[in-house]
Design an enzyme around this catalytic site. Structure first.
Site, PDB file in Angstrom:
ATOM      1  N   LYS A 124       4.451   0.015  10.253  1.00  0.00           N
ATOM      2  CA  LYS A 124       4.556   1.328   9.603  1.00  0.00           C
ATOM      3  C   LYS A 124       4.069   2.433  10.534  1.00  0.00           C
ATOM      4  O   LYS A 124       4.639   3.517  10.569  1.00  0.00           O
ATOM      5  CB  LYS A 124       3.682   1.344   8.344  1.00  0.00           C
ATOM      6  CG  LYS A 124       4.382   0.872   7.109  1.00  0.00           C
ATOM      7  CD  LYS A 124       3.511   1.161   5.893  1.00  0.00           C
ATOM      8  CE  LYS A 124       3.031  -0.122   5.274  1.00  0.00           C
ATOM      9  NZ  LYS A 124       2.080   0.039   4.193  1.00  0.00           N
ATOM     10  N   ARG A 173       4.416 -13.573   9.534  1.00  0.00           N
ATOM     11  CA  ARG A 173       5.151 -12.349   9.243  1.00  0.00           C
ATOM     12  C   ARG A 173       6.489 -12.359   9.966  1.00  0.00           C
ATOM     13  O   ARG A 173       6.690 -13.098  10.928  1.00  0.00           O
ATOM     14  CB  ARG A 173       4.341 -11.105   9.557  1.00  0.00           C
ATOM     15  CG  ARG A 173       3.687 -11.061  10.905  1.00  0.00           C
ATOM     16  CD  ARG A 173       2.703  -9.905  11.036  1.00  0.00           C
ATOM     17  NE  ARG A 173       3.318  -8.616  10.845  1.00  0.00           N
ATOM     18  CZ  ARG A 173       2.854  -7.691   9.993  1.00  0.00           C
ATOM     19  NH1 ARG A 173       1.805  -7.934   9.239  1.00  0.00           N
ATOM     20  NH2 ARG A 173       3.447  -6.529   9.899  1.00  0.00           N
ATOM     21  N   GLU A 226       0.873  -1.168   0.000  1.00  0.00           N
ATOM     22  CA  GLU A 226       0.000   0.000   0.000  1.00  0.00           C
ATOM     23  C   GLU A 226       0.916   1.226   0.000  1.00  0.00           C
ATOM     24  O   GLU A 226       1.818   1.307   0.847  1.00  0.00           O
ATOM     25  CB  GLU A 226      -0.882  -0.017   1.258  1.00  0.00           C
ATOM     26  CG  GLU A 226      -1.867   1.127   1.241  1.00  0.00           C
ATOM     27  CD  GLU A 226      -2.857   1.127   2.404  1.00  0.00           C
ATOM     28  OE1 GLU A 226      -2.845   0.187   3.219  1.00  0.00           O
ATOM     29  OE2 GLU A 226      -3.626   2.102   2.470  1.00  0.00           O
TER      30      GLU A 226
HETATM   31  P1  ATP Z   1       1.796  -2.277   8.382  1.00  0.00           P
HETATM   32  O1  ATP Z   1       1.071  -3.395   9.078  1.00  0.00           O
HETATM   33  O2  ATP Z   1       3.135  -1.971   8.948  1.00  0.00           O
HETATM   34  O3  ATP Z   1       0.951  -1.064   8.134  1.00  0.00           O
HETATM   35  P2  ATP Z   1       1.238  -3.635   5.960  1.00  0.00           P
HETATM   36  O4  ATP Z   1       1.578  -5.028   6.116  1.00  0.00           O
HETATM   37  O5  ATP Z   1      -0.200  -3.337   6.040  1.00  0.00           O
HETATM   38  O6  ATP Z   1       2.135  -2.820   6.951  1.00  0.00           O
HETATM   39  P3  ATP Z   1       1.442  -3.355   3.140  1.00  0.00           P
HETATM   40  O7  ATP Z   1       1.978  -2.269   2.311  1.00  0.00           O
HETATM   41  O8  ATP Z   1      -0.006  -3.678   3.005  1.00  0.00           O
HETATM   42  O9  ATP Z   1       1.799  -3.023   4.630  1.00  0.00           O
HETATM   43  O10 ATP Z   1       2.298  -4.681   2.947  1.00  0.00           O
HETATM   44  C1  ATP Z   1       2.634  -5.194   1.691  1.00  0.00           C
HETATM   45  C2  ATP Z   1       2.914  -6.663   1.818  1.00  0.00           C
HETATM   46  O11 ATP Z   1       3.984  -6.892   2.720  1.00  0.00           O
HETATM   47  C3  ATP Z   1       1.717  -7.420   2.348  1.00  0.00           C
HETATM   48  O12 ATP Z   1       1.539  -8.560   1.528  1.00  0.00           O
HETATM   49  C4  ATP Z   1       2.096  -7.774   3.742  1.00  0.00           C
HETATM   50  O13 ATP Z   1       1.519  -8.972   4.130  1.00  0.00           O
HETATM   51  C5  ATP Z   1       3.620  -7.880   3.649  1.00  0.00           C
HETATM   52  N1  ATP Z   1       4.241  -7.614   4.946  1.00  0.00           N
HETATM   53  C6  ATP Z   1       4.119  -6.522   5.704  1.00  0.00           C
HETATM   54  N2  ATP Z   1       4.774  -6.654   6.872  1.00  0.00           N
HETATM   55  C7  ATP Z   1       5.356  -7.872   6.853  1.00  0.00           C
HETATM   56  C8  ATP Z   1       6.170  -8.608   7.758  1.00  0.00           C
HETATM   57  N3  ATP Z   1       6.535  -8.108   8.940  1.00  0.00           N
HETATM   58  N4  ATP Z   1       6.581  -9.842   7.387  1.00  0.00           N
HETATM   59  C9  ATP Z   1       6.228 -10.349   6.202  1.00  0.00           C
HETATM   60  N5  ATP Z   1       5.463  -9.716   5.298  1.00  0.00           N
HETATM   61  C10 ATP Z   1       5.005  -8.496   5.608  1.00  0.00           C
HETATM   62 MG    MG Z   2      -1.700  -4.039   4.415  1.00  0.00          MG
END
Ligand code: ATP
Ligand code: MG
Length: 562
Positions: free
Chosen positions: A273, A263, A37
């Site tokens: 984030k 994760r 995102e």
């Molecule tokens: P946050 O929870 O920090 O706001 P997010 O996961 O919602 O981050 P996205 O931009 O939606 O952020 O994430 C893009 C991709 O990265 C998604 O498929 C998500 O599952 C993956 N991702 C995010 N954080 C992790 C993590 N700690 N380990 C593995 N994959 C991750």
């Molecule tokens: Mg997300």
């Protein structure tokens, strides 16, 4: 990228894909996607997802799409998008065709929504957000139907089309899937598919007044792109029935398979984030690319290499079980890669002057120094040796302790690549009493640091020539948090490591290091791996960041604490 780094070890996801391929269920090219995102910068957790998606696809001869999940116009921007694109490229991945966006499918998603309405699978609900929440029920209590649930198809079509043209205020209506208010899975209790947002979108401008929800958008985007395996983190496991339900209702032939994995959680680190942006907004760090941040931009500026991050993601593997990885594993991957690729150099962080009394005043000796002890292809460089030198303050002790083998009164040590020197006398500042100069003699027969008669020399220390060295600013970074699990509490800011950065303004570096290009990596012998700061370094004013120490110093600290 070399072949080696793309070969992955087996894991449960690969096994599933292998089974799909061999059972001929999968006639398509294996396709994955990374769906960020554009509402922030990527961090080490995202790196895991990026590496997993790209290497899995490549290993099966397939492709991975980069698709922005841009359905929240208020929080997203093209700056974030550009930054993410740059980070994925820097990590070493290529998505071939153009970058994709969920917003590319807004029209298609809208048409599919009309299709669902026409087939009695979606309805416009006019309850408030609070009412919808109350009606949804809980884990132990089933939900209740909204009074608007049985609106006619024509009324739903009319309202939905008017939502789309901007006739209503935010929050007055939503489009919901008509599934089952009694489902044990709350995600299946008529989830929202669309909400009204009278907001401008960074790509579609003012074209849309309604925006689709993640759960609806994601599965449709995957299907339209021909994604075969949609790899996502465990929190989406309970959303999988909805992913499948949406695709089963719609006239789309292809149905991707969602697979969830744990994760990445790292100790001493935050991978949210929201929390990372708190650190930036509160001024705890200099920005998203502060070298202490676990963002890709921060780690890159710190001197972590893309190869080290890929290696780390490979080593931690993929599982369904949530565990916390020790950050020292990441630091070790960085050390391993830098040991291989960083040329060696000598720098003195806290200089102490040494004068070689029996060395001619205006003489300069050019000595050979290997740029890499294990790899001759790095070549050698010439080091200027002069009468006045600087050594590390820590490498001298007036009253040496038992295990101290470096310079001390009357003692002989080796200056790396140069000569054996013996400490003869000391000079102090008459006012402060501080030691200012160590007077030594050198053995002219020990050129190159060899012992001329086989006498044993225990200590070898690094040095720079006073005349030739350049002054530099050096940032010594350490972990940002001082407890293993800072993310466990909302007061994570109370656990910031007060000593996470130390700035040294008067370090002295080998002359060649001043001209290094920003981002260049070096091992400063005996001190650690360093890199020329991408933002601040210039030939006129060199700035180096310590990427990582040569050994894990935290191991020692933890043992002492126990
Ligand atoms: P946050 O929870 O920090 O706001 P997010 O996961 O919602 O981050 P996205 O931009 O939606 O952020 O994430 C893009 C991709 O990265 C998604 O498929 C998500 O599952 C993956 N991702 C995010 N954080 C992790 C993590 N700690 N380990 C593995 N994959 C991750
Ligand atoms: Mg997300």
């Amino acid at each position: 990228m070399d072949k080696e780094s793309t070969l992955s070890a087996s894991n449960f996801i690969r096994s599933i894909i292998e089974t799909d391929v061999s059972s001929k269920k999968m006639e398509r090219v294996i396709t994955t996607r990374f769906p960020p995102e554009p509402n922030g910068h990527l961090h080490i957790g995202h790196a895991k997802s990026i590496c997993l998606n790209f290497t899995t696809a490549t290993d099966f001869g397939g492709t991975c799409n980069l698709r922005f999940d841009d359905t929240n116009p208020e929080k997203e921007s093209s700056e974030y998008q550009d930054s993410i694109t740059e980070d994925v490229r820097w990590l070493g991945f290529d998505w071939g065709k153009s970058t994709l966006h969920a917003s590319d499918y807004f029209q298609q998603l809208y048409d599919f929504a009309l299709y669902l309405i026409k087939h009695g699978k979606a309805y416009v609900d006019s309850m408030s957000a609070d009412e919808i929440r109350m009606y949804r029920g809980t884990l132990t209590e089933i939900g209740k139907a909204s009074p608007y649930r049985d609106r006619s198809v024509s009324e739903n079509l009319d309202l939905f089309q008017r939502m789309a043209t901007g006739e209503f205020e935010d929050g007055t209506h939503v489009l919901r899937a008509k599934i089952d208010m009694a489902s044990p899975n709350i995600n299946m209790r008529d989830p929202t598919l669309y909400r009204i947002r009278n907001a401008s979108h960074h790509r579609t401008g003012d074209r849309w007044k309604i925006y689709p929800m993640y759960d609806y958008t994601h599965c449709v985007s995957d299907a339209l792109e021909g994604v075969t395996h949609s790899l996502c983190t465990l929190e989406f496991e309970d959303h999988r029935p909805l992913y499948d339900w949406v695709l089963e209702q719609l006239p789309i032939a292809h149905h991707p398979r969602q697979i969830e994995f744990a994760r990445l959680e790292l100790n001493y680190t935050i991978t949210s984030k929201r929390k990372l942006s708190t650190l930036v907004n509160q001024g705890d760090v200099e920005g998203w690319d502060d070298p202490r941040m676990p963002t890709i931009k921060g780690m890159r500026r710190r001197g972590y290499t893309a190869a080290a991050l890929r290696d780390f993601c490979e080593r931690i593997g993929v599982t369904k079980k949530q565990t916390t990885i020790d950050v020292s594993l990441l630091e070790n991957c960085v050390r391993t890669d830098l040991d291989r690729c960083a040329p060696r150099a000598m720098s003195v962080l806290r200089p102490l002057k040494v004068i070689i009394e029996n060395y001619p005043k205006s003489a300069t000796d050019l000595l050979d120094a290997a740029n890499h002890p294990k790899d001759d292809s790095f070549g050698i460089r010439k080091l200027a040796f002069t009468r006045e030198l600087y050594i590390e303050r820590d490498d001298f002790m007036e009253i040496p302790s038992k295990k101290f083998f470096r310079l001390a009164p009357g003692r002989e040590v080796r200056l790396r690549y140069a000569y054996l020197i013996t400490c003869e006398r000391l000079e102090y500042d008459p006012k402060t009493g501080e030691l200012i100069t160590v007077y030594c003699t050198y053995d002219p027969k020990s050129r190159g640091g060899k012992s001329p008669d086989g006498r044993k020399i225990k200590g070898t220390i690094h040095w720079v020539s006073a005349e030739h060295a350049k002054r530099a600013q050096v940032h010594l970074y350490d972990r940002l948090f001082n407890i293993p699990n800072p993310s466990s509490s909302d007061d994570f800011r109370n656990h910031l490591n007060a000593d996470s950065v130390e700035v040294i303004n008067n370090a002295l570096i080998e002359p060649g290091l001043g001209d290094a290009i920003p981002g260049a990596h070096y091992q400063f012998e005996r001190l650690g791996y360093f890199c020329a700061d991408e933002n601040r370094h210039s030939a006129g004013s060199p700035v180096y960041n310590r990427t990582v120490t040569l050994r894990d110093t935290w191991l020692k600290k933890e043992v002492i604490q126990k």
